[in-house]
Design an enzyme around this catalytic site. Structure first.
Site, mmCIF file in Angstrom:
data_model
loop_
_atom_site.group_PDB
_atom_site.id
_atom_site.type_symbol
_atom_site.label_atom_id
_atom_site.label_comp_id
_atom_site.label_asym_id
_atom_site.label_seq_id
_atom_site.Cartn_x
_atom_site.Cartn_y
_atom_site.Cartn_z
ATOM 1 N N GLU A 90 0.828 -1.206 0.000
ATOM 2 C CA GLU A 90 0.000 0.000 0.000
ATOM 3 C C GLU A 90 0.861 1.254 0.000
ATOM 4 O OE1 GLU A 90 -3.465 -1.511 3.031
ATOM 5 O OE2 GLU A 90 -2.428 0.365 3.395
ATOM 6 N N CYS A 103 3.096 8.433 1.746
ATOM 7 C CA CYS A 103 3.511 7.475 2.773
ATOM 8 C C CYS A 103 3.903 6.173 2.073
ATOM 9 C CB CYS A 103 2.361 7.261 3.754
ATOM 10 S SG CYS A 103 2.776 6.073 5.035
ATOM 11 N N CYS A 110 5.354 -7.163 7.946
ATOM 12 C CA CYS A 110 6.210 -6.605 8.995
ATOM 13 C C CYS A 110 6.307 -7.603 10.147
ATOM 14 C CB CYS A 110 5.633 -5.286 9.497
ATOM 15 S SG CYS A 110 6.686 -4.500 10.734
ATOM 16 N N CYS A 114 3.294 -5.107 16.192
ATOM 17 C CA CYS A 114 2.600 -4.146 17.063
ATOM 18 C C CYS A 114 1.111 -4.524 17.125
ATOM 19 C CB CYS A 114 2.774 -2.724 16.539
ATOM 20 S SG CYS A 114 4.518 -2.262 16.422
ATOM 21 N N CYS A 117 -1.763 -2.789 14.938
ATOM 22 C CA CYS A 117 -1.443 -2.475 13.545
ATOM 23 C C CYS A 117 -1.922 -3.557 12.577
ATOM 24 C CB CYS A 117 0.074 -2.300 13.419
ATOM 25 S SG CYS A 117 0.627 -2.095 11.740
ATOM 26 N N GLY A 160 5.915 -2.052 7.363
ATOM 27 C CA GLY A 160 7.337 -2.390 7.504
ATOM 28 C C GLY A 160 8.046 -1.517 8.512
ATOM 29 N N GLU A 161 9.173 -2.012 8.974
ATOM 30 C CA GLU A 161 10.054 -1.242 9.858
ATOM 31 C C GLU A 161 11.240 -0.802 8.993
ATOM 32 O OE1 GLU A 161 10.586 0.141 12.929
ATOM 33 O OE2 GLU A 161 12.549 0.554 12.050
ATOM 34 N N SER A 192 10.378 6.649 9.929
ATOM 35 C CA SER A 192 9.763 6.340 11.215
ATOM 36 C C SER A 192 10.202 4.955 11.690
ATOM 37 C CB SER A 192 8.247 6.370 11.017
ATOM 38 O OG SER A 192 7.607 5.913 12.160
ATOM 39 N N SER A 215 7.952 5.789 16.685
ATOM 40 C CA SER A 215 6.609 5.321 17.048
ATOM 41 C C SER A 215 6.661 4.902 18.504
ATOM 42 C CB SER A 215 6.228 4.102 16.192
ATOM 43 O OG SER A 215 6.235 4.448 14.843
ATOM 44 N N LEU A 216 6.179 5.766 19.382
ATOM 45 C CA LEU A 216 6.294 5.490 20.819
ATOM 46 C C LEU A 216 5.025 4.808 21.331
ATOM 47 C CD1 LEU A 216 8.395 5.963 23.096
ATOM 48 C CD2 LEU A 216 7.054 7.970 23.760
ATOM 49 N N HIS A 217 3.918 5.474 21.214
ATOM 50 C CA HIS A 217 2.583 4.920 21.472
ATOM 51 C C HIS A 217 2.310 4.482 22.905
ATOM 52 C CE1 HIS A 217 2.374 5.314 17.223
ATOM 53 N NE2 HIS A 217 3.003 4.197 16.930
ATOM 54 N N ASN A 291 -7.264 4.686 13.817
ATOM 55 C CA ASN A 291 -8.189 4.152 12.817
ATOM 56 C C ASN A 291 -8.438 2.693 13.175
ATOM 57 O OD1 ASN A 291 -8.952 5.941 10.622
ATOM 58 N ND2 ASN A 291 -6.762 6.074 10.154
ATOM 59 N N CYS A 334 -2.934 1.946 8.532
ATOM 60 C CA CYS A 334 -1.760 1.413 7.855
ATOM 61 C C CYS A 334 -1.919 -0.079 7.586
ATOM 62 C CB CYS A 334 -0.549 1.692 8.753
ATOM 63 S SG CYS A 334 0.860 0.680 8.422
HETATM 64 S S1 SF4 Z 1 3.270 -0.224 13.459
HETATM 65 FE FE1 SF4 Z 1 4.965 -0.272 11.973
HETATM 66 S S2 SF4 Z 1 6.546 -1.511 12.984
HETATM 67 FE FE2 SF4 Z 1 4.617 -1.929 14.083
HETATM 68 S S3 SF4 Z 1 3.774 -3.779 13.060
HETATM 69 FE FE3 SF4 Z 1 2.891 -1.949 12.066
HETATM 70 S S4 SF4 Z 1 4.228 -1.589 10.289
HETATM 71 FE FE4 SF4 Z 1 5.361 -2.904 11.720
#
Ligand code: SF4
Length: 344
Positions: A90, A103, A110, A114, A117, A160-161, A192, A215-217, A291, A334
């Site tokens: 995407e 983006c 990934c 998380c 996600c 992805g990371e 990021s 990405s702290l969250h 979201n 995402c």
């Molecule tokens: S937030 Fe980013 S690092 Fe975490 S699972 Fe989703 S894509 Fe991967």
């Protein structure tokens, strides 16, 4: 086959030398690709027929093809692309007050897992090449050109990371930054990470002035351990130290991304913990309305809660902004569109 989008201008000079061509040919090819937006070698009319044939024989231009496109009321556009091997990715275009931001996805799936996600629902199959990332930007740029616009900003925040695919992402930003290419300013690009400390340290020495977002969250290890498995490897104290070193070395401001999840990380006490965590760092916090992804059960925080959290940070003199929601009427989370398609 090699892809022509995989090279910086200097690397393309080396490629041209390998096929027996002069240096200036690389500049010409580069300009055709990025200034004239050529989508085939046969369009490159000031190159000899012999060179065009060599290019066709040795390199691809296409990296992806459009599978689906969703356009939200606010103009946010989500593209689902198929890569050459059939992998789905995407890419999102966000129309901001300051320009057109893309983006970009950096991996096919990934592994960071998380909990909130959609991308984490599907494990990583492979890294994307620099060309496959450039291809995403070029596709969107070609669409924008029809409106007399262009891509002005890039964020590597899709699936992805990015730091788990460090070399290709690094090459990608160098290609976009090339003055004879798209010439997207380093300060208009953001990478990021969920917090791969050794790579943040490496990035500190990179020299390119791209922005870093974390990405702290979560405001503490207990919550972050639950939301982001990477925190069990690189905890928040070590992460803070690494960010501090990064700021000291680069003199750059860091962004913290913080998704507000109902009843999980959105209380006033959490806001105070977060303020304490970032105290003394040159940073700002980007608060992101969630979201919802139907598969994982997290809910969006109420508007009142989001506002109270934001106000508490401001009261504590923390730079914090509330990100405007983009494309909430499409599969905007995402990886959501891709996950839906693949889980089918
Ligand atoms: S937030 Fe980013 S690092 Fe975490 S699972 Fe989703 S894509 Fe991967």
């Amino acid at each position: 086959m090699k892809n022509i989008y995989d090279y910086t201008q200097n690397q393309l000079i080396e490629e041209m030398a390998e096929i027996g061509e002069k240096k200036f040919r690389a500049t010409q090819v580069f300009e055709w690709l990025y200034r004239k937006q050529a989508t085939s070698f046969s369009e490159m009319s000031n190159l000899s027929l012999e060179l065009r044939e060599k290019l066709i024989k040795n390199y691809d231009i296409q990296t992806l093809s459009l599978v689906e496109k969703q356009v939200a009321k606010d103009g946010t556009t989500k593209y689902l692309f198929a890569l050459k091997d059939g992998g789905l990715i995407e890419t999102v275009l966000m129309r901001m007050e300051y320009g057109q931001s893309v983006c970009v996805t950096s991996q096919l799936g990934c592994n960071m897992g998380c909990a909130f996600c959609a991308s984490g629902l599907l494990k990583k199959q492979r890294d994307l090449s620099a060309a496959e990332m450039v291809g995403q930007v070029m596709f969107v740029n070609q669409e924008l050109l029809k409106e007399g616009l262009r891509v002005t900003h890039v964020v590597v925040m899709g699936t992805g990371e990015p730091f788990d695919n460090y070399d290709n992402v690094d090459r990608f930003v160098h290609i976009l930054n090339e003055p004879k290419g798209l010439a997207i300013g380093a300060r208009h690009m953001t990478i990021s990470t969920c917090g791969l400390i050794p790579k943040i340290d490496q990035y500190s020495d990179n020299g390119l002035q791209t922005n870093l977002a974390i990405s702290l969250h979560a405001p503490n290890d207990e919550i972050r351990d639950q939301l982001m498995p990477i925190n069990r490897v690189y905890g928040m104290d070590a992460l803070r130290q690494s960010i501090k070193n990064y700021i000291a070395k680069t003199n750059r401001r860091v962004t913290f991304e913080y998704i507000l999840l109902d009843g999980v990380n959105d209380s006033l006490a959490h806001a105070r913990q977060l303020a304490h965590y970032v105290h003394g760092l040159n940073c700002y916090i980007n608060l992101i309305p969630y979201n919802p992804v139907s598969e994982n059960g997290f809910q969006k925080s109420s508007a009142e809660c989001v506002s109270a959290f934001h106000q508490e940070l401001l009261r504590l003199k923390v730079n914090a902004t509330l990100r405007k929601e983009h494309g909430s009427d499409i599969d905007a989370a995402c990886g959501q569109l891709r996950a839906k398609k693949m889980l089918k």
